[in-house]
Write a protein that holds these residues in place. Structure first.
Motif, PDB file in Angstrom:
ATOM      1  N   LEU A 390      -9.564  -9.912  17.406  1.00  0.00           N
ATOM      2  CA  LEU A 390      -8.566  -8.851  17.485  1.00  0.00           C
ATOM      3  C   LEU A 390      -7.144  -9.404  17.430  1.00  0.00           C
ATOM      4  O   LEU A 390      -6.278  -8.855  16.749  1.00  0.00           O
ATOM      5  N   ILE A 391      -6.921 -10.520  18.105  1.00  0.00           N
ATOM      6  CA  ILE A 391      -5.574 -11.086  18.142  1.00  0.00           C
ATOM      7  C   ILE A 391      -5.099 -11.459  16.748  1.00  0.00           C
ATOM      8  O   ILE A 391      -3.941 -11.235  16.385  1.00  0.00           O
ATOM      9  N   GLU A 392      -6.014 -11.980  15.935  1.00  0.00           N
ATOM     10  CA  GLU A 392      -5.627 -12.360  14.575  1.00  0.00           C
ATOM     11  C   GLU A 392      -5.301 -11.145  13.728  1.00  0.00           C
ATOM     12  O   GLU A 392      -4.361 -11.143  12.926  1.00  0.00           O
ATOM     13  N   LEU A 393      -6.067 -10.103  13.948  1.00  0.00           N
ATOM     14  CA  LEU A 393      -5.840  -8.869  13.215  1.00  0.00           C
ATOM     15  C   LEU A 393      -4.456  -8.311  13.546  1.00  0.00           C
ATOM     16  O   LEU A 393      -3.683  -7.928  12.660  1.00  0.00           O
ATOM     17  N   ARG A 400       2.721  -8.811   8.340  1.00  0.00           N
ATOM     18  CA  ARG A 400       2.904  -8.002   7.126  1.00  0.00           C
ATOM     19  C   ARG A 400       4.073  -7.045   7.296  1.00  0.00           C
ATOM     20  O   ARG A 400       4.881  -6.857   6.382  1.00  0.00           O
ATOM     21  N   ALA A 401       4.171  -6.439   8.483  1.00  0.00           N
ATOM     22  CA  ALA A 401       5.280  -5.507   8.737  1.00  0.00           C
ATOM     23  C   ALA A 401       6.605  -6.257   8.735  1.00  0.00           C
ATOM     24  O   ALA A 401       7.619  -5.757   8.242  1.00  0.00           O
ATOM     25  N   ARG A 402       6.593  -7.489   9.248  1.00  0.00           N
ATOM     26  CA  ARG A 402       7.822  -8.265   9.328  1.00  0.00           C
ATOM     27  C   ARG A 402       8.418  -8.508   7.935  1.00  0.00           C
ATOM     28  O   ARG A 402       9.623  -8.374   7.730  1.00  0.00           O
ATOM     29  N   ARG A 422       6.835  -5.348  15.155  1.00  0.00           N
ATOM     30  CA  ARG A 422       5.753  -5.114  16.113  1.00  0.00           C
ATOM     31  C   ARG A 422       5.391  -3.634  16.164  1.00  0.00           C
ATOM     32  O   ARG A 422       4.229  -3.249  16.106  1.00  0.00           O
ATOM     33  N   ALA A 423       6.410  -2.785  16.268  1.00  0.00           N
ATOM     34  CA  ALA A 423       6.164  -1.343  16.368  1.00  0.00           C
ATOM     35  C   ALA A 423       5.440  -0.829  15.120  1.00  0.00           C
ATOM     36  O   ALA A 423       4.497  -0.041  15.209  1.00  0.00           O
ATOM     37  N   VAL A 424       5.884  -1.288  13.960  1.00  0.00           N
ATOM     38  CA  VAL A 424       5.318  -0.798  12.709  1.00  0.00           C
ATOM     39  C   VAL A 424       3.932  -1.400  12.455  1.00  0.00           C
ATOM     40  O   VAL A 424       2.986  -0.687  12.103  1.00  0.00           O
ATOM     41  N   GLY A 425       3.806  -2.695  12.654  1.00  0.00           N
ATOM     42  CA  GLY A 425       2.534  -3.367  12.370  1.00  0.00           C
ATOM     43  C   GLY A 425       1.424  -2.904  13.302  1.00  0.00           C
ATOM     44  O   GLY A 425       0.335  -2.528  12.857  1.00  0.00           O
ATOM     45  N   ILE A 426       1.707  -2.926  14.603  1.00  0.00           N
ATOM     46  CA  ILE A 426       0.705  -2.480  15.578  1.00  0.00           C
ATOM     47  C   ILE A 426       0.469  -0.978  15.436  1.00  0.00           C
ATOM     48  O   ILE A 426      -0.671  -0.501  15.481  1.00  0.00           O
ATOM     49  N   GLY A 427       1.579  -0.242  15.240  1.00  0.00           N
ATOM     50  CA  GLY A 427       1.459   1.204  15.085  1.00  0.00           C
ATOM     51  C   GLY A 427       0.578   1.572  13.904  1.00  0.00           C
ATOM     52  O   GLY A 427      -0.232   2.489  13.993  1.00  0.00           O
ATOM     53  N   ALA A 428       0.739   0.852  12.809  1.00  0.00           N
ATOM     54  CA  ALA A 428      -0.038   1.147  11.600  1.00  0.00           C
ATOM     55  C   ALA A 428      -1.530   0.951  11.868  1.00  0.00           C
ATOM     56  O   ALA A 428      -2.363   1.771  11.471  1.00  0.00           O
ATOM     57  N   ILE A 429      -1.859  -0.128  12.550  1.00  0.00           N
ATOM     58  CA  ILE A 429      -3.267  -0.406  12.845  1.00  0.00           C
ATOM     59  C   ILE A 429      -3.849   0.668  13.768  1.00  0.00           C
ATOM     60  O   ILE A 429      -4.931   1.203  13.524  1.00  0.00           O
ATOM     61  N   PHE A 444     -11.168  -0.481   6.777  1.00  0.00           N
ATOM     62  CA  PHE A 444      -9.918  -1.122   7.165  1.00  0.00           C
ATOM     63  C   PHE A 444      -9.187  -1.586   5.915  1.00  0.00           C
ATOM     64  O   PHE A 444      -9.699  -2.399   5.154  1.00  0.00           O
ATOM     65  N   ASP A 445      -7.981  -1.052   5.694  1.00  0.00           N
ATOM     66  CA  ASP A 445      -7.267  -1.314   4.449  1.00  0.00           C
ATOM     67  C   ASP A 445      -5.766  -1.472   4.742  1.00  0.00           C
ATOM     68  O   ASP A 445      -5.070  -0.501   5.006  1.00  0.00           O
ATOM     69  N   TRP A 446      -5.294  -2.717   4.692  1.00  0.00           N
ATOM     70  CA  TRP A 446      -3.887  -2.990   5.019  1.00  0.00           C
ATOM     71  C   TRP A 446      -2.919  -2.153   4.216  1.00  0.00           C
ATOM     72  O   TRP A 446      -1.976  -1.567   4.753  1.00  0.00           O
TER      73      TRP A 446
END
Length: 574
Positions: A390-393, A400-402, A422-429, A444-446
């Motif tokens: 999970l941490i790697e994901l 990617r968001a960065r 962080r907000a965008v990357g974690i939020g997206a997931i 799961f599709d980035w």
RNA sequence: GCGCCGGUAGCUCAGUUGGAUAGAGCGUUGGCCUCCGAAGCCAAAGGUCGUGGGUUCGAUUCCCCCCCGGCGCGCCA
């Protein structure tokens, strides 16, 4: 009461009683959002048969008695018996203004709050969290937030896998290696777990020692417990770091792992035995619940006590449900657990009913969810075939968001870009997980979850950030402004704003966070249309400008609040 | 074998608990920035709601038979 559906429902029920008598007081007025009007009332069609009148006559009779004072602009009888309803613009204005002034986004506390236990996340000690824990953590946390917002008392229960067979082999392996648990990071323990597992599978002698070690753990041997505590402590640090990154509200005090129930297991089994609900069968003590049969057509038991005298997960789950009902006094228990455990949890629930522990109005529900799949349509794994950590994901999502933020908003300072990433990357997931019907599997599709089009977190975050930008530029306080609804896009936006409480009630009833996602997407879409057609800062008059600023501010409040209830941040810039 | 869950546009998914002409995003085609953040908006094309029955004024929605896919079914959790 900011929700027009409830208000219209009251008015139509009153009209129905006036028209056809008090025996119809309980009829659902069937007020629905409509493509043909603001709302439509569908009650006449269902009543026609019992009233022995044509649906149109029924509708006409109800309309004749309808008191729409202050709320309804006009109505129309359409088709076979639909009643189309348009609301007064002044009513919409006043209700939105009230929502804006209240600062609660229009949400009111439930009249009869419950004590709701939510069992979610539930990772295993001495193993890293993997993608399989994502769904339980994210869905459970969203439900906890929503139910709390509605005024319920929520008791989070993190049912840690901190007891049982795996600890026998883990501790035995540690002793073999002479290793000190303190020296190992959780990642080492992960590898350690796999090594122990391999040994357990390959060596009968080791497996036998592991089983003996389980018994000494369960019987409270101090030396064994010492190793166990180190494993638990190291794991808890790992879990907490992940929860913080993921924005999950679970705290140490929410931990109620399998070990908590260990002292209760003997008592639970003997209580069930004394009630005649637990019987000896092939050397094990079993609870039989009617309606469950195995492959061989024989009744399927819950194994409360194994042949070797140990206790398995069925015993723990029975103890847990009893504890939650009798000690925590829960009136509702939600198990946010994967769909494969449907039968097991149904048996636990039925056994608890059979034992008299679980009785209405209290109830236990399985909040089942499907699997996270890879692009090949199979359960998500790394290229090497291992489960995805999970941490790697999460770190990949932030990364990617960065790079996207660096491209889109290079002018922002690096610290702010990091926070946005962080907000965008974690939020997206999280949003990708929450926005589809939980019982289904999803792929799961980035690229899809990080897209700024469609029903995604970035789209909602963008809509919010854009409003914040307008408000910054306005340089004006509009708290006390009045709202005027004139353009169609303003009307659609106002109606959408007033639907927020309904969306939350819907989530609470269906236990489906994706309904809130759908609502927020509709709201953001309504705002985008409003934004395109209705100039805010450059409005024709100061009054219209202030009205539109307040509409915009209220939209930002609702989007931010909605995202917060999903456990997702809403940055002011991105 | 028994049970649970799915099947909706080329792809990924919604569909407010039985209502009017089944909606989005992607992709395709065509428009909109001297104008509040274009990470946006507008429009077009695209459907036998797996198949067949049933219930009724009306079914993607409820019931039944099949077909396809996923998962579960005695001492792992």
């Amino acid at each position: 009461m900011s929700d027009p559906v409830l208000l219209l429902g009251d008015r139509f029920q009153a009209a129905l009683v006036l028209a056809f008598g008090p025996e119809h007081a309980g009829v659902d007025p069937a007020i629905r959002p409509s493509n043909h009007a603001d709302f439509q009332a569908n009650l006449a069609l269902g009543l026609a048969k019992t009233l022995k009148k044509s649906p149109r006559d029924v509708a006409a009779a109800i309309l004749a008695k309808l008191d729409g004072t202050g709320v309804v602009e006009r109505t129309e009888l359409a088709g076979p018996g639909f009643i189309n309803i348009w609301l007064r613009a002044e009513f919409l204005s006043a209700e939105v203004a009230r929502v804006a002034a209240a600062g609660t986004a229009g949400v009111e506390a439930h009249p009869t709050p419950e004590r709701i236990v939510i069992d979610y996340s539930s990772p295993n000690v001495a193993k890293e969290m993997h993608v399989g824990h994502l769904r339980s953590s994210v869905i459970g946390d969203a439900l906890a937030r929503v139910l709390e917002a509605l005024g319920h008392t929520v008791l989070r229960q993190n049912h840690l896998g901190d007891w049982g067979t795996p600890f026998g082999m883990l501790i035995e392996h540690l002793l073999d290696e002479g290793a000190d648990a303190d020296a190992h990071s959780i990642r080492d323990l992960n590898a350690f777990y796999q090594a122990a597992r391999a040994k357990f599978d390959a060596s009968p002698e080791f497996a036998a020692r592991a089983r003996v070690r389980v018994v000494s753990l369960q019987s409270g041997d101090e030396a064994t417990l010492g190793f166990w505590r180190k494993l638990v402590e190291a794991s808890r640090t790992h879990f907490n770091a992940l929860y913080r990154l993921l924005g999950v509200t679970l705290k140490d005090e929410d931990i109620a792992g399998e070990s908590l129930f260990n002292p209760m297991l003997g008592e639970v089994v003997s209580e069930l035995e004394s009630m005649g609900q637990c019987v000896e069968n092939e050397g094990a003590k079993c609870v039989f619940v009617p309606g469950y049969v195995g492959r061989d057509d024989k009744p399927l038991p819950l194994i409360a006590r194994k042949q070797d005298g140990g206790y398995g997960y069925a015993a723990t789950d029975l103890a847990a449900i009893r504890y939650r009902l009798q000690t925590l006094n829960a009136t509702r228990i939600l198990y946010v657990v994967g769909a494969p455990q449907t039968q097991h949890l149904a048996m636990i629930r039925d056994a608890a009913i059979q034992a008299g522990w679980l009785a209405l109005p209290a109830r236990a529900e399985h909040v089942a969810f499907g699997s996270v799949l890879g692009e090949d349509g199979k359960v998500l794994r790394t290229r090497a075939g291992a489960t995805v950590r999970l941490i790697e994901l999460l770190e990949e999502g932030v990364e990617r968001a960065r790079s996207i933020v660096a491209e889109k908003a290079p002018e922002l300072p690096i610290e702010q870009r990091d926070a946005i990433a962080r907000a965008v990357g974690i939020g997206a997931i999280k949003y990708a997980d929450l926005s589809s019907d939980r019982v289904k599997d999803y792929v799961f599709d980035w690229s899809r979850m990080l897209a700024f089009d469609g029903n995604t977190a970035p789209y909602l975050q963008y809509a919010h950030a854009r409003i914040c930008s307008i408000l910054r530029k306005s340089n004006e306080s509009v708290e006390l402004a009045s709202i005027a609804i004139s353009e169609p896009q303003e009307r659609v936006l106002a109606l959408s704003l007033l639907a927020f409480p309904r969306a939350l009630a819907d989530v609470a009833e269906s236990l489906s966070p994706h309904r809130l996602c759908g609502y927020l997407y509709d709201l953001a879409t309504a705002f985008s249309a409003f934004y395109e057609h209705c100039p805010v800062l450059k409005a024709a008059t100061p009054e219209v400008r202030r009205s539109r600023l307040l509409l915009s501010a209220t939209t930002a409040t609702v989007i931010a609040r909605g995202l917060e209830l999903l456990g997702i941040e809403a940055p002011e810039k991105m």
